[in-house]
Write an enzyme that holds these catalytic residues in place. Structure first.
Site, short mmCIF file in Angstrom:
data_model
loop_
_atom_site.label_atom_id
_atom_site.label_comp_id
_atom_site.label_asym_id
_atom_site.label_seq_id
_atom_site.Cartn_x
_atom_site.Cartn_y
_atom_site.Cartn_z
N ASP A 45 1.00 -1.17 -0.25
CA ASP A 45 -0.38 0.06 0.11
C ASP A 45 0.76 0.94 -0.13
O ASP A 45 1.32 1.37 1.15
CB ASP A 45 -0.38 -0.05 0.98
CG ASP A 45 -2.05 -0.85 1.37
OD1 ASP A 45 -2.06 -2.18 0.97
OD2 ASP A 45 -2.75 -0.67 2.14
N LYS A 56 -7.08 3.01 -3.07
CA LYS A 56 -7.54 3.26 -2.46
C LYS A 56 -7.40 4.67 -1.67
O LYS A 56 -6.49 5.75 -1.80
CB LYS A 56 -6.24 2.71 -1.04
CG LYS A 56 -6.75 2.57 0.11
CD LYS A 56 -5.16 1.82 0.89
CE LYS A 56 -5.39 2.00 2.16
NZ LYS A 56 -3.86 1.61 3.42
N LYS A 94 -10.26 0.35 -2.50
CA LYS A 94 -10.27 -0.07 -1.17
C LYS A 94 -10.28 1.40 -0.57
O LYS A 94 -9.73 2.15 -0.07
CB LYS A 94 -8.84 -0.56 -0.78
CG LYS A 94 -8.36 -1.01 0.41
CD LYS A 94 -7.61 -1.71 0.97
CE LYS A 94 -7.02 -1.44 2.74
NZ LYS A 94 -5.51 -1.95 2.48
#
Lengths: 312, 311
Positions: A149, A212, A248
């Site tokens: 991430d 995300k 996400k």
């Protein structure tokens, strides 16, 4: 819209022309559509399925300075058996930790099928040199992380230096190797919905496997309208390029109701194709307990209490 | 303004009132529509409508329409428990002295609304409403006084065969679900005050027949420095809500004072057994009698600690 996306990133001018050529977001419309979809009533068997799906989509996260190897092991145990008293509860999708704790998580999750995600690139601010960021990414991947991430350089993005952001994502993607790359846009710092749409496209063009919303360190985090805009972006990106990207939302999703609203949003915006942990994840820590309490309520017919679930 | 001016002004306005325009004003008064009060629930310091959107008609003892009261659902009960749990840490951690002060403040605010309560109680069929309100205020003051004394009465230092101090002290149980008796004010105060004065928080199901004074009491509580969520009041069907509270795993004790139906009481007791709730089910209550400490101790649990004397 440009017909050939291949040379969009050749210079800051072409990239800027492309991103600013994206249709603007109708803020009021997006807010209202998200609010309207949030009123859908999901009950009984549909709710039971939604809860199990949401549990399977959870990226169980701990990103604190005070994280210890013991805390990570405890969280990994919870990821595999969210409710030790009920073996029918599915496993979560992944755990998400800082790079130095990846090895512990990999060890604790061996053979369980739960993936290990690691934040990287000077999370959460992203304020460091590219060298440091790629080295950190490589370190996490070497330790066994399945997913990375990364955070984008919001400073460069807001300053209009889109190529810098783009090239950074490309470099991190290269450092990831086989690991999946999730690109954190930190929408709470992007000011406008137009910027969210532009950052989404930028991240997808640069090769991100997931986009995300947030780090969870900045408020507001994963709001419904922002998630809606990102879902629209992945839908349009698939239609334009044929490549499917996951989404996400992370941060601020605390209740089962919040999670079910997200699922409704996915189903209504991009369809069932995204209703799987491979394409949609929920970054959360406290959400899991609420999902478990709701699940227990549906199984036993009485309201559950937090005394009967782990403190984490 | 000088003194000499006053009489002339008064005379002038008296003359004005005696004339025609006065009559017109009176007829305008007679067509003025009454401002009907909307009775809602009291959850977490706020006054929300029922999540279910339902309400029911409350009538006076003579059968006249009084108002629509919210009809709480099990989800309202769940929200109330969440609010009570959230408030528990702060309230149970407050000093007994502070809790006593706040209860005394509630008594003050109740006293200042005396006329309103007398009117509401009379409508709902309470005889000698004035005396009842006075008794309710006195009851609050009485329980407020217990705040910093109950530990001295029910706690102890225990003689043990070793060089230790051994101390037992009462601790609040947690979130208490209370079914209030059908005694709109005095009964309601008599069940709420002993629960909260020792540091518990509560979810109260008000009298189904006469719920209006309980919501007016909520307005008193909301303006009395009582932290939000310490008392939550639901109006509606006892039969519908009580079993959900009795089964709720985050409720620690149950007061079945207001449950008249034997079968419902048994259902609630069975449900409460699941997480070993303390259940208090007194028989026969005379609200005007001296209450004693029975209700205070019903929702306390004893903590005993051993402490080396040192040296």
């Amino acid at each position: 819209m440009t017909t050939s996306l291949a040379d969009v990133a050749s210079s800051n001018v072409t990239l800027r022309t492309f991103l600013h050529g994206l249709p603007g977001v109708d803020r009021v419309g997006a807010d209202q559509r998200a609010a309207m979809l949030g009123t859908r009533s999901i009950k009984t068997t549909a709710k039971a399925e939604a809860i199990d799906l949401a549990i399977r989509m959870v990226d169980l996260t701990t990103l604190e300075g005070a994280d210890t190897p013991g805390k990570v092991r405890a969280m990994c145990a919870k990821a595999v058996h969210p409710d030790p008293g009920d073996p029918s509860v599915p496993k979560v999708a992944a755990v998400c930790v800082y790079p130095d704790l990846v090895a512990q998580a990999v060890d604790a999750l061996k053979g369980s099928g739960v993936k290990v995600a690691s934040v990287a690139t000077s999370f959460p601010s992203g304020r460091s040199s590219l060298d440091v960021k790629t080295t950190e990414t490589a370190f996490a991947v070497a330790a066994g992380a399945d997913e990375i991430d990364m955070v984008i350089d919001r400073g460069a993005f807001l300053a209009g230096d889109y190529v810098k952001v783009f090239e950074e994502i490309v470099a991190i993607k290269a450092a990831c190797g086989a690991a999946h790359l999730k690109v954190i846009l930190e929408t709470g710092e992007l000011s406008t919905y137009d910027n969210v749409r532009r950052a989404s496209w930028l991240a997808m063009l640069a090769g991100g496997d997931f986009i995300k919303t947030s780090t969870g360190k900045v408020q507001p985090a994963a709001t419904l309208p922002v998630t809606l805009i990102m879902l629209e972006a992945v839908r349009d990106f698939l239609a334009t390029t044929g490549r499917k990207v996951g989404v996400k939302p992370a941060g601020g999703i605390r209740t089962t109701k919040d999670a079910v609203k997200m699922l409704v949003l996915v189903n209504e915006t991009v369809g069932e194709g995204w209703l799987s942990p491979d394409w949609f994840r929920l970054g959360a820590s406290t959400l899991l307990n609420d999902l478990l309490m709701q699940r227990q309520k549906m199984a036993t017919g009485r309201y559950a209490g937090p005394d009967y679930f782990t403190l984490d | 303004m000088s003194k000499t001016e006053r009489p002339s002004r008064a005379r002038a306005s008296a003359e004005l009132a005696a004339e025609g325009p006065g009559e017109r004003a009176q007829s305008r008064d007679s067509v003025r529509l009454a401002v009907r009060k909307t009775y809602k629930l009291y959850i977490g310091g706020a006054f929300p409508r029922s999540e279910s959107g339902r309400s029911y008609v409350v009538t006076s003892s003579k059968g006249d329409f009084l108002a629509n009261a919210s009809k709480a659902s099990r989800k309202d009960a769940r929200d109330a428990v969440t609010a009570a749990r959230k408030a528990f840490g702060g309230w149970s951690g407050a000093t007994p002295y502070n809790r006593g002060q706040i209860l005394y403040r509630v008594a003050e605010m109740l006293e200042s609304r005396r006329a309103q309560f007398v009117a509401e109680l009379s409508e709902s069929g309470t005889k000698k409403a004035g005396e009842v309100v006075d008794a309710a205020v006195d009851r609050l003051v009485w329980y407020a006084g217990w705040a910093d004394k109950i530990a001295a009465v029910t706690g102890s230092t225990n003689p043990v065969a070793g060089p230790y101090f051994n101390i037992s002290s009462p601790e609040p149980t947690g979130v208490v679900a209370v079914v209030a008796p059908d005694e709109p004010l005095l009964g309601l105060i008599s069940v709420i005050a002993p629960v909260i004065v020792t540091g518990n928080t509560c979810v109260v199901i008000a009298s189904e027949r006469a719920p209006l004074p309980s919501i007016t009491l909520a307005e008193v509580l909301a303006t009395s420095d009582l932290p939000a969520g310490v008392v939550n009041i639901l109006t509606g069907s006892v039969k519908e809500i009580a079993p959900w509270l009795a089964a709720h795993m985050d409720v620690n004790a149950l007061d079945l004072t207001g449950v008249g139906d034997e079968n419902l009481a048994i259902t609630c007791e069975e449900a409460a057994a699941e997480n070993l709730k303390r259940v208090f089910r007194p028989t026969g209550a005379d609200w005007s009698a001296d209450p004693g400490t029975r209700r205070l101790t019903a929702f306390l649990e004893t903590k005993t600690v051993w402490h080396p004397t040192g040296a």
